[in-house]
Scaffold this motif. Sequence first.
Motif, mmCIF file in Angstrom:
data_model
loop_
_atom_site.group_PDB
_atom_site.id
_atom_site.type_symbol
_atom_site.label_atom_id
_atom_site.label_comp_id
_atom_site.label_asym_id
_atom_site.label_seq_id
_atom_site.Cartn_x
_atom_site.Cartn_y
_atom_site.Cartn_z
ATOM 1 N N GLU A 154 0.826 -1.209 0.000
ATOM 2 C CA GLU A 154 0.000 0.000 0.000
ATOM 3 C C GLU A 154 0.861 1.261 0.000
ATOM 4 O OE1 GLU A 154 -3.189 0.281 -0.329
ATOM 5 O OE2 GLU A 154 -4.292 -1.325 0.667
ATOM 6 N N ILE A 155 1.958 1.234 0.744
ATOM 7 C CA ILE A 155 2.827 2.410 0.808
ATOM 8 C C ILE A 155 3.611 2.577 -0.484
ATOM 9 C CG2 ILE A 155 4.906 3.317 1.943
ATOM 10 C CD1 ILE A 155 3.722 2.206 4.589
ATOM 11 N N TYR A 156 4.074 1.465 -1.060
ATOM 12 C CA TYR A 156 4.846 1.571 -2.298
ATOM 13 C C TYR A 156 4.005 2.162 -3.426
ATOM 14 C CZ TYR A 156 8.167 0.605 -5.985
ATOM 15 O OH TYR A 156 9.037 0.759 -7.023
ATOM 16 N N ILE A 157 2.757 1.705 -3.558
ATOM 17 C CA ILE A 157 1.919 2.230 -4.631
ATOM 18 C C ILE A 157 1.264 3.553 -4.250
ATOM 19 C CG2 ILE A 157 1.471 -0.074 -5.552
ATOM 20 C CD1 ILE A 157 -1.304 0.036 -4.329
ATOM 21 N N ALA A 158 1.486 4.009 -3.002
ATOM 22 C CA ALA A 158 0.992 5.308 -2.522
ATOM 23 C C ALA A 158 -0.522 5.432 -2.659
ATOM 24 C CB ALA A 158 1.705 6.459 -3.243
ATOM 25 N N ASN A 159 -1.229 4.535 -1.991
ATOM 26 C CA ASN A 159 -2.686 4.556 -2.010
ATOM 27 C C ASN A 159 -3.191 5.681 -1.104
ATOM 28 O OD1 ASN A 159 -5.399 4.064 -2.143
ATOM 29 N ND2 ASN A 159 -5.325 2.054 -1.172
ATOM 30 N N LEU A 160 -3.699 6.736 -1.703
ATOM 31 C CA LEU A 160 -4.104 7.916 -0.944
ATOM 32 C C LEU A 160 -5.384 7.695 -0.138
ATOM 33 C CD1 LEU A 160 -3.435 10.771 -3.523
ATOM 34 C CD2 LEU A 160 -1.916 9.853 -1.771
ATOM 35 N N ASP A 161 -6.138 6.673 -0.482
ATOM 36 C CA ASP A 161 -7.398 6.400 0.212
ATOM 37 C C ASP A 161 -7.203 5.297 1.259
ATOM 38 O OD1 ASP A 161 -9.999 7.007 0.709
ATOM 39 O OD2 ASP A 161 -10.838 5.933 -0.987
ATOM 40 N N TRP A 162 -6.071 5.310 1.917
ATOM 41 C CA TRP A 162 -5.647 4.313 2.890
ATOM 42 C C TRP A 162 -4.584 4.969 3.779
ATOM 43 C CZ3 TRP A 162 -0.773 2.384 3.880
ATOM 44 C CH2 TRP A 162 -0.695 1.237 4.655
ATOM 45 N N PRO A 163 -4.419 4.599 5.059
ATOM 46 C CA PRO A 163 -5.041 3.477 5.786
ATOM 47 C C PRO A 163 -6.323 3.844 6.519
ATOM 48 C CG PRO A 163 -3.282 4.393 7.114
ATOM 49 C CD PRO A 163 -3.281 5.183 5.834
ATOM 50 N N ASN A 219 11.557 -6.451 -7.687
ATOM 51 C CA ASN A 219 10.914 -7.610 -8.315
ATOM 52 C C ASN A 219 9.591 -7.211 -8.971
ATOM 53 O OD1 ASN A 219 12.541 -10.201 -7.661
ATOM 54 N ND2 ASN A 219 12.555 -9.074 -5.737
ATOM 55 N N GLU A 220 8.501 -7.212 -8.203
ATOM 56 C CA GLU A 220 7.192 -6.936 -8.797
ATOM 57 C C GLU A 220 7.146 -5.599 -9.535
ATOM 58 O OE1 GLU A 220 6.017 -9.569 -5.208
ATOM 59 O OE2 GLU A 220 7.540 -8.054 -5.673
ATOM 60 N N PHE A 221 7.778 -4.563 -8.961
ATOM 61 C CA PHE A 221 7.672 -3.229 -9.544
ATOM 62 C C PHE A 221 8.927 -2.806 -10.301
ATOM 63 C CE2 PHE A 221 4.488 -3.102 -6.089
ATOM 64 C CZ PHE A 221 3.379 -2.822 -6.878
ATOM 65 N N LEU A 222 9.787 -3.747 -10.634
ATOM 66 C CA LEU A 222 10.931 -3.448 -11.485
ATOM 67 C C LEU A 222 10.416 -2.890 -12.816
ATOM 68 C CD1 LEU A 222 14.041 -3.889 -11.159
ATOM 69 C CD2 LEU A 222 13.753 -5.903 -12.626
ATOM 70 N N PRO A 223 10.951 -1.758 -13.278
ATOM 71 C CA PRO A 223 10.387 -1.107 -14.469
ATOM 72 C C PRO A 223 10.187 -2.037 -15.658
ATOM 73 C CG PRO A 223 11.943 0.361 -13.426
ATOM 74 C CD PRO A 223 12.010 -0.934 -12.657
ATOM 75 N N GLU A 224 11.161 -2.913 -15.948
ATOM 76 C CA GLU A 224 10.970 -3.769 -17.122
ATOM 77 C C GLU A 224 9.823 -4.754 -16.935
ATOM 78 O OE1 GLU A 224 15.193 -4.986 -15.607
ATOM 79 O OE2 GLU A 224 13.949 -3.166 -15.580
ATOM 80 N N ASN A 225 9.580 -5.169 -15.688
ATOM 81 C CA ASN A 225 8.441 -6.058 -15.434
ATOM 82 C C ASN A 225 7.122 -5.330 -15.618
ATOM 83 O OD1 ASN A 225 10.203 -8.131 -14.835
ATOM 84 N ND2 ASN A 225 10.102 -7.823 -12.626
ATOM 85 N N ILE A 226 7.053 -4.111 -15.105
ATOM 86 C CA ILE A 226 5.822 -3.329 -15.253
ATOM 87 C C ILE A 226 5.601 -2.925 -16.706
ATOM 88 C CG2 ILE A 226 4.661 -1.184 -14.624
ATOM 89 C CD1 ILE A 226 4.664 -3.292 -12.419
#
Length: 415
Positions: free
Chosen positions: A299-308, A386-393
């Motif tokens: 949640e923090i990495y993707i910066a969910n503004l409607d949380w927590p 890993n999950e958010f590595l630019p080439e993966n995204i």
Amino acid sequence: GAGFEVPDYLIDKCTVLRAICVDEEGNESAAASATYFVDFDQKEGYQGMNIVSIMTDPDNLFDYDTGIYVMGRAYDTSREYDAEQWYADVWWWQTGNYRQRGRDWEKEACLQFFDAEENLLLTKDAGIRIQGNGSRGRVPRSFNFYARNEYDGNNRFEADFFGTRYEPQRITLFAGSDNYLLKLKDYLAATVLSDRGFSTMDYVPYVMFLDGEYWGCYWLIEKYDEEFFAYHYDVDNDNVIMIKESQQGYLALGNEEDEKLYDDMYAFIAGSDLSVDANYWKVCELIDVDSYIDYCAAEIYIANLDWPHNNFGLWRTRTAEQGKYSDGRWRWILFDVNNASVMSSKCIELDLFAEVVANDPMFSSMMDNDEFSRKFVSRILDMANNEFLPENINLFLDEYRELMKDPLTKEYERF
């Protein structure tokens, strides 16, 4: 209203047929329903997409008093009240028939599901309701589907929609909420983070026809309910508690006294000195710490503004039983991340980590423990690499564009 106008071009339609048999005494048989798509292989915007046809009495959707898709009487009788509320100038939060909830606003429909190869997956009599919070005011709207014995004698959708053999009782046809133009954020987060220690829902792309008329593209997604946890985690469905904070409050599954289990857990963690090992060990008995770390890191990495403060969820079994997930510890669920800023240029400088430490007493207290803080830092860096590595995204986005460009363009033109 809201700038809508009649299209100046022809809208795609399918042919819906419904029939009954009536004997000499006037007794009626059950209805038979069928949907036909003629020459759709020559139309754009359907390649790679599944299709759902919703067949229902138009009054169930558009009647002034009882239609669930329109502003209707609920809007006209609430305008003075709405004018005094915080959302007075936010049109999609205005009261309308589509904002009514509960079984009284569930309508019966016949649903037909077709896969991307044009095979009929399922014909099902089911209940339909409008789904969402603020997004209920947007068009197209999301639907919840409910399988019930009273409709056709079967309380499950007997189809393997998600390739997992899970036959749900409830599913959602999701229009994208705040991310309604691209319908990307929730799908991206749930898909790339599906192997982390929190629950995610499966997403399958659909085009919807409403009483024969093209009505845009959606995601068919699972719903977090007792059957979801029973199937995916091998727990007793009668033993599931879920806390889900959105506009509707806390307790989502369980009894009223179950909410105290959450309140007691939160109070202990927020109010204890977790730099003391004995206190932290107690926390490890109350929650799955790795699930919480993964969830907060995501949640923090993707910066969910409607949380927590909103859109958080967690579940546990009420009593401990045998099995990995039946130990009575809290575990987290991911949903409604369509306000995540990492997927847009706005707020990219926001330090959501600092915001959460300052405003979430539970997370702040957990960060006082050295072991937790080390794990958290390691985990969020691991996600970045890993999950958010630019080439993966970028690969993910390329595949998304290939599948969704034409269907989304078609919906944008329509709505």
